[in-house]
Scaffold this motif. Sequence first.
Motif, mmCIF file in Angstrom:
data_model
loop_
_atom_site.group_PDB
_atom_site.id
_atom_site.type_symbol
_atom_site.label_atom_id
_atom_site.label_comp_id
_atom_site.label_asym_id
_atom_site.label_seq_id
_atom_site.Cartn_x
_atom_site.Cartn_y
_atom_site.Cartn_z
ATOM 1 N N GLN A 1 0.821 -1.208 0.000
ATOM 2 C CA GLN A 1 0.000 0.000 0.000
ATOM 3 C C GLN A 1 0.857 1.261 0.000
ATOM 4 O OE1 GLN A 1 -2.652 -0.348 3.340
ATOM 5 N NE2 GLN A 1 -3.891 -1.965 2.405
ATOM 6 N N ARG A 2 1.914 1.243 0.833
ATOM 7 C CA ARG A 2 2.813 2.410 0.853
ATOM 8 C C ARG A 2 3.542 2.561 -0.473
ATOM 9 N NH1 ARG A 2 3.770 0.501 6.142
ATOM 10 N NH2 ARG A 2 5.767 -0.431 5.563
ATOM 11 N N GLN A 3 3.912 1.428 -1.064
ATOM 12 C CA GLN A 3 4.576 1.491 -2.358
ATOM 13 C C GLN A 3 3.653 2.093 -3.417
ATOM 14 O OE1 GLN A 3 5.185 -2.235 -4.348
ATOM 15 N NE2 GLN A 3 6.992 -1.519 -5.438
ATOM 16 N N GLY A 4 2.381 1.660 -3.389
ATOM 17 C CA GLY A 4 1.425 2.205 -4.353
ATOM 18 C C GLY A 4 1.233 3.698 -4.175
ATOM 19 N N ALA A 5 1.142 4.128 -2.907
ATOM 20 C CA ALA A 5 0.977 5.564 -2.646
ATOM 21 C C ALA A 5 2.208 6.345 -3.093
ATOM 22 C CB ALA A 5 0.727 5.792 -1.155
ATOM 23 N N ARG A 6 3.394 5.780 -2.823
ATOM 24 C CA ARG A 6 4.628 6.464 -3.211
ATOM 25 C C ARG A 6 4.777 6.511 -4.734
ATOM 26 N NH1 ARG A 6 6.357 10.156 -0.815
ATOM 27 N NH2 ARG A 6 6.555 9.019 1.146
ATOM 28 N N LEU A 7 4.348 5.457 -5.405
ATOM 29 C CA LEU A 7 4.401 5.458 -6.866
ATOM 30 C C LEU A 7 3.483 6.529 -7.449
ATOM 31 C CD1 LEU A 7 4.448 1.628 -7.690
ATOM 32 C CD2 LEU A 7 6.277 3.280 -8.118
ATOM 33 N N GLU A 8 2.327 6.696 -6.835
ATOM 34 C CA GLU A 8 1.423 7.761 -7.304
ATOM 35 C C GLU A 8 2.056 9.128 -7.106
ATOM 36 O OE1 GLU A 8 -2.252 7.335 -5.283
ATOM 37 O OE2 GLU A 8 -2.780 5.421 -6.218
ATOM 38 N N GLU A 9 2.715 9.320 -5.968
ATOM 39 C CA GLU A 9 3.384 10.602 -5.718
ATOM 40 C C GLU A 9 4.520 10.825 -6.724
ATOM 41 O OE1 GLU A 9 4.712 10.565 -1.718
ATOM 42 O OE2 GLU A 9 2.712 10.773 -0.845
ATOM 43 N N LEU A 10 5.271 9.757 -6.988
ATOM 44 C CA LEU A 10 6.392 9.898 -7.930
ATOM 45 C C LEU A 10 5.899 10.159 -9.347
ATOM 46 C CD1 LEU A 10 8.761 7.044 -6.649
ATOM 47 C CD2 LEU A 10 9.083 9.505 -6.410
ATOM 48 N N ALA A 11 4.750 9.579 -9.671
ATOM 49 C CA ALA A 11 4.202 9.827 -11.007
ATOM 50 C C ALA A 11 3.834 11.298 -11.170
ATOM 51 C CB ALA A 11 2.977 8.941 -11.235
ATOM 52 N N LEU A 12 3.349 11.923 -10.069
ATOM 53 C CA LEU A 12 2.999 13.340 -10.114
ATOM 54 C C LEU A 12 4.217 14.233 -9.876
ATOM 55 C CD1 LEU A 12 -0.335 13.196 -8.066
ATOM 56 C CD2 LEU A 12 -0.084 13.363 -10.551
ATOM 57 N N GLY A 13 5.171 13.702 -9.140
ATOM 58 C CA GLY A 13 6.364 14.489 -8.826
ATOM 59 C C GLY A 13 6.479 14.738 -7.335
ATOM 60 N N LEU A 14 7.546 14.283 -6.728
ATOM 61 C CA LEU A 14 7.800 14.467 -5.301
ATOM 62 C C LEU A 14 8.905 15.505 -5.135
ATOM 63 C CD1 LEU A 14 7.508 13.531 -2.305
ATOM 64 C CD2 LEU A 14 9.257 11.820 -2.803
ATOM 65 N N ASN A 15 8.639 16.526 -4.319
ATOM 66 C CA ASN A 15 9.610 17.611 -4.144
ATOM 67 C C ASN A 15 10.366 17.484 -2.822
ATOM 68 O OD1 ASN A 15 8.993 18.882 -6.565
ATOM 69 N ND2 ASN A 15 7.414 20.176 -5.645
ATOM 70 N N VAL A 16 11.663 17.703 -2.895
ATOM 71 C CA VAL A 16 12.504 17.842 -1.704
ATOM 72 C C VAL A 16 12.856 19.327 -1.603
ATOM 73 C CG1 VAL A 16 14.674 17.199 -0.590
ATOM 74 C CG2 VAL A 16 13.432 15.517 -1.982
ATOM 75 N N GLN A 17 12.419 19.982 -0.532
ATOM 76 C CA GLN A 17 12.619 21.429 -0.376
ATOM 77 C C GLN A 17 13.916 21.726 0.400
ATOM 78 O OE1 GLN A 17 9.140 21.842 -2.417
ATOM 79 N NE2 GLN A 17 10.496 23.489 -1.841
ATOM 80 N N PHE A 18 14.465 22.945 0.198
ATOM 81 C CA PHE A 18 15.729 23.345 0.820
ATOM 82 C C PHE A 18 15.604 24.737 1.445
ATOM 83 C CE2 PHE A 18 16.721 20.247 -2.395
ATOM 84 C CZ PHE A 18 17.732 19.473 -1.832
ATOM 85 N N LYS A 19 16.464 24.950 2.417
ATOM 86 C CA LYS A 19 16.551 26.287 3.013
ATOM 87 C C LYS A 19 17.294 27.214 2.051
ATOM 88 C CE LYS A 19 16.645 24.660 7.814
ATOM 89 N NZ LYS A 19 17.444 24.609 9.074
ATOM 90 N N THR A 20 17.173 28.515 2.297
ATOM 91 C CA THR A 20 17.836 29.515 1.442
ATOM 92 C C THR A 20 19.344 29.298 1.426
ATOM 93 O OG1 THR A 20 16.115 31.137 1.983
ATOM 94 C CG2 THR A 20 18.178 31.980 1.068
ATOM 95 N N GLY A 21 19.897 29.220 0.216
ATOM 96 C CA GLY A 21 21.345 29.085 0.050
ATOM 97 C C GLY A 21 21.910 27.758 0.504
ATOM 98 N N SER A 22 21.068 26.732 0.756
ATOM 99 C CA SER A 22 21.539 25.449 1.283
ATOM 100 C C SER A 22 21.240 24.308 0.317
ATOM 101 C CB SER A 22 20.878 25.150 2.629
ATOM 102 O OG SER A 22 21.200 23.859 3.075
ATOM 103 N N SER A 23 22.130 23.320 0.331
ATOM 104 C CA SER A 23 21.902 22.095 -0.453
ATOM 105 C C SER A 23 21.778 20.869 0.469
ATOM 106 C CB SER A 23 23.059 21.885 -1.433
ATOM 107 O OG SER A 23 24.290 21.743 -0.734
ATOM 108 N N GLU A 24 21.661 21.105 1.762
ATOM 109 C CA GLU A 24 21.562 20.004 2.729
ATOM 110 C C GLU A 24 20.146 19.425 2.725
ATOM 111 O OE1 GLU A 24 22.025 19.164 7.558
ATOM 112 O OE2 GLU A 24 22.471 21.144 6.710
#
Length: 249
Positions: free
Chosen positions: A122-145
């Motif tokens: 079930q989690r895999q299916g949900a994650r696949l749906e998110e990946l199909a739409l696009g999953l974003n990893v957000q960052f702080k200003t001026g940071s790549s961490e």
Amino acid sequence: MKKQILAALISTTLLTSSMSYAASVQGQEVASEPSDKEALIGVGSGIVLGAVVGGPVGAIIGAFTGGMIGQSVADDSEIKFQQAQLAQQESEIAMLNQEKQHFESLNEQYVSAQRELEGLKQRQGARLEELALGLNVQFKTGSSEVESHFKEQLNEVADVMAMSPELKLDLTGYADRRGESSYNQALSEQRVAEVRRYLVKQGVNESRLDAKAFGATAPVKDEQSFENDFFDRRVTIKLLPADTAIAAN
């Protein structure tokens, strides 16, 4: 004196007859029951004991009493035999109960594993749906961490990739519109490189990851604001079509 002689003769006669009868029975049946032997021994012993104590009448009474004694001995042997059988049955029952408990434990483990597997699917299916739409990893200003919250999401992405070896991912890095374009381009490249490095560390093969960066050239919204800048500082993760070939970097 005559009574004693008569008693001895009677007891001898009865004892001889008993022994002769026993011998004939033995000739007909090679293996006789222990209870018969013990009863016969009791009769003979009773005759002798009765003859010595009470004469002919005592011999008859002694024979009867001896028979009862012999039968009692046989009954004791039978009881001991039944007790041994009962103990063996109890041991077998205890062993069967242990095996039953073991099988019940295995069944519980199987049911638990099935539930866990279903949850993973079930989690895999949900994650696949998110990946199909696009999953974003957000960052702080001026940071790549990569922040801890997004590491948990990336761990789930790595799990999905492990369960679906045919999947490939597109990683695209961005920056907000503050700062010079060259700086923003470099920062977006660093961000996508960090996400890629983290996924590889979690077991995803590099050949399954396509990484590129566009700096501040693709904002989420046309209007620039503090809130919109937050959404622009991102790495987007999307599923690639199954037949897409990833170019070597």
